[in-house]
Design an enzyme around this catalytic site. Structure first.
Site, PDB file in Angstrom:
ATOM      1  CG  ASN A  75      -1.410   1.477   1.285  1.00 31.20           C
ATOM      2  OD1 ASN A  75      -1.069   2.277   2.508  1.00 31.20           O
ATOM      3  ND2 ASN A  75      -2.780   1.654   0.730  1.00 31.20           N
ATOM      4  CG  ASP A 120       0.221  -3.172   7.232  1.00 36.05           C
ATOM      5  OD1 ASP A 120      -0.382  -2.898   7.847  1.00 36.05           O
ATOM      6  OD2 ASP A 120       0.500  -2.280   6.141  1.00 36.05           O
ATOM      7  CG  HIS A 148      -6.442   1.433   4.138  1.00 31.36           C
ATOM      8  ND1 HIS A 148      -7.130   2.757   4.261  1.00 31.36           N
ATOM      9  CD2 HIS A 148      -6.108   0.653   4.546  1.00 31.36           C
ATOM     10  CE1 HIS A 148      -7.093   2.359   5.462  1.00 31.36           C
ATOM     11  NE2 HIS A 148      -6.741   1.229   5.901  1.00 31.36           N
ATOM     12  CD  GLU A 153      -4.204  -4.648   9.671  1.00 32.45           C
ATOM     13  OE1 GLU A 153      -4.170  -3.679  10.292  1.00 32.45           O
ATOM     14  OE2 GLU A 153      -3.759  -4.008   7.936  1.00 32.45           O
TER      15      GLU A 153
END
Length: 559
Positions: free
Chosen positions: A168, A278, A282, A321
């Site tokens: 990300n 992670d 997003h 996540e």
């Protein structure tokens, strides 16, 4: 002269035999783990999560690199933990004694060289989430040789290694770390988190450049990365590998595919077993489908080229996540204006942020029954990773460590995969005076307290007993749950995979002393039963067993 030649020949023969013997022993260990009769299943795994920098310092010579010498905020600088430190504890049997069969460690790629202040004091990238160069291991964590050794030693003990994947964002911009080109990253707007778009096409915080993961536009290497590789003498090799990757896959040379190539290299080179991904929500969901495809390909390539190092036939493990995802949502996460399924063709499991609330609000049987129902129906074929404390959840189940036994009972005996956060098992406090924000969750592992504090030794022993029972019995995490009696509280778990069957009986908050337990629906008369908690052995008679122990818990297994 003949004598000298004969002597040399004998020495060479002995050395060859020793090397062959060592290789055979390593392979034998792997084969024993894979064929011990107890299959490893991710749905019932006992996974240990640690901050690489905060667990154990195995090599003090790598504690300072890139002149990272500015004074940081409390617990916001590098503290010395490294890969060698983890390997040391693997070799000592610490994880085996704890019943751990997978280790997830925070990212180990090279971090930004400078420091930044996010309003919580000067911070370095000790946590691993501020990447500067995905192709290199940060020297504060160790070397490629260190990672090879960790994977080898862990696998020899039946322990999987899960690394942490960040697609990300890059690390923050500092005086030593210039921003990546504008065709790679955006630096605004900052996320508002009030709908789907305002959670994805934006920066997580002010100074954390967001990779343009939605872009299919071809981009050149960032000039600072190309310059770095040339100075390190590996530019030509890295470019050749990238050319081969893009030729094989047909992907455009877009930012996300560069990073996917760099991350999957850790699979093909080191044979890691999984990735925790992670900031999943997003990033566009199709990115994770693309990443899964590349991970699966890399894992298959590793197995094909390293048949002597293959542990079993499990697929590559991907856990996402999706911050604030809860098991009650089934396969979906709700952004408010859109629901997204991050399971199908993406993740094996998702981190379950709901578990700590369920553990606090629900009675034990209600908790276990709910998780059994969800995992056997809505999430059949997938799973959740349950936790009660972590590195970035500011509201852990038991921050002051006042309920470490209850924490162990609920986490390690619940259906689903358990995530032990480093120090859960040793009552490492999550309330550290003088810290700001998530730093309080990230103190160094309390090894000294384990050695000197009898109360913490008792806590550790409890976690070890439950952890080993869980590791020895897939039924605990992956099996079907059924209550036997409410008062006293006994339940059983049953699991079957092919010809393998596993049945266990557990009692919680039962009376101390002699306990007569109805096991007629689980075991047969004449079966020898072992209480893994007390060590007591007995035989089933008239459908019952009597366990005479000083404890209020029983963990029954057939032997």
């Amino acid at each position: 002269m003949k004598h000298i030649i004969l002597t040399v020949a004998i020495c060479l023969l002995v050395m060859t035999c020793k090397n062959t013997s060592s290789q055979e022993q390593t392979q034998a260990k792997i084969e024993k783990t894979a064929s011990s009769g107890t299959p490893f299943v991710w749905e019932g795994a006992n996974l240990y999560f640690l901050l690489t920098d905060r667990f154990n310092n195995g090599d003090s010579s790598n504690d300072v690199n890139f002149d990272r010498t500015k004074t940081p905020g409390k617990l916001r600088g590098f503290e010395g933990g490294d890969i060698k430190g983890i390997t040391q504890k693997v070799k000592e049997g610490y994880f085996t004694d704890l019943g751990i069969n997978a280790i997830w460690m925070t990212p180990i790629v090279e971090q930004i060289h400078g420091a930044t202040d996010e309003g919580t004091g000067l911070s370095y990238g000790f946590h691993g989430y501020w990447a500067k160069d995905w192709t290199n291991i940060d020297p504060n964590y160790g070397t490629k040789e260190d990672l090879h050794e960790l994977v080898k030693e862990a696998h020899a003990k039946g322990i999987r290694i899960v690394l942490d994947a960040v697609i990300n964002h890059t690390g923050p911009v500092t005086e030593k770390d210039p921003v990546w080109p504008s065709d790679w990253v955006r630096t605004e707007p900052q996320c508002k988190y009030d709908n789907y778009e305002n959670t994805i096409t934006c920066t997580l915080v002010k100074n954390l450049p967001d990779i343009k993961t939605e872009s299919n536009e071809e981009v050149d290497l960032p000039p600072q990365l190309a310059e770095k590789w040339k100075a390190e003498g590996r530019y030509d090799q890295e470019v050749a590998e990238l050319d081969a990757f893009f030729e094989r896959t047909g992907h455009p040379r877009a930012p996300r595919f560069y990073i996917m190539k760099w991350l999957t290299d850790y699979i093909t080179e080191f044979g890691i077993d999984g990735y925790r991904c992670d900031t999943v929500k997003h990033t566009e969901e199709y990115v994770w489908s693309e990443f899964k495809k590349e991970c699966d390909y890399a894992f298959a390539e590793f197995k094909k080229n390293n048949s002597d190092k293959v542990m079993d036939d499990n697929n590559f493990y991907l856990v996402g996540e999706v911050y604030n995802y809860g098991i009650s949502g089934g396969k979906f996460f709700d952004f408010g204006d859109k629901k997204v399924n991050y399971y199908d063709d993406m993740f094996t499991q998702q981190i379950n942020f709901e578990f700590k609330w369920n553990a606090k609000e629900l009675k034990t049987e209600t908790l276990f029954r709910k998780y059994n129902q969800k995992l056997k129906n809505d999430l059949k074929g997938y799973g959740v990773l349950n936790y009660l404390s972590s590195h970035d959840d500011g509201q852990p189940f038991d921050p002051k460590r006042e309920k470490p036994i209850e924490t162990a009972n609920k986490l390690l005996l619940s259906p689903g995969t358990s995530q032990v956060y480093y120090g859960d098992e040793s009552a490492r406090s999550l309330v550290i005076e003088g810290t700001v924000g998530d730093a309080t969750l990230r103190s160094f592992m309390n090894w000294d307290e384990i050695e000197t504090d009898n109360a913490k030794k008792t806590v550790l022993l409890h976690w070890q007993k439950l952890g080993k029972f869980r590791a020895n019995h897939p039924a605990v995490g992956a099996g079907k749950h059924q209550m036997i009696t409410a008062k006293p509280y006994y339940f059983y778990r049953s699991y079957q995979k092919g010809d393998y069957k596993d049945l266990v009986v557990v009692g919680l908050d039962v009376h101390k002393g002699a306990k007569s337990i109805d096991v007629s629906k689980i075991y047969k008369d004449g079966d020898t039963i072992h209480d893994a908690y007390s060590g007591f052995k007995t035989e089933v008679k008239d459908g019952r067993v009597v366990i005479d122990s000083e404890y209020d818990i029983v963990l029954l297994e057939k032997i």
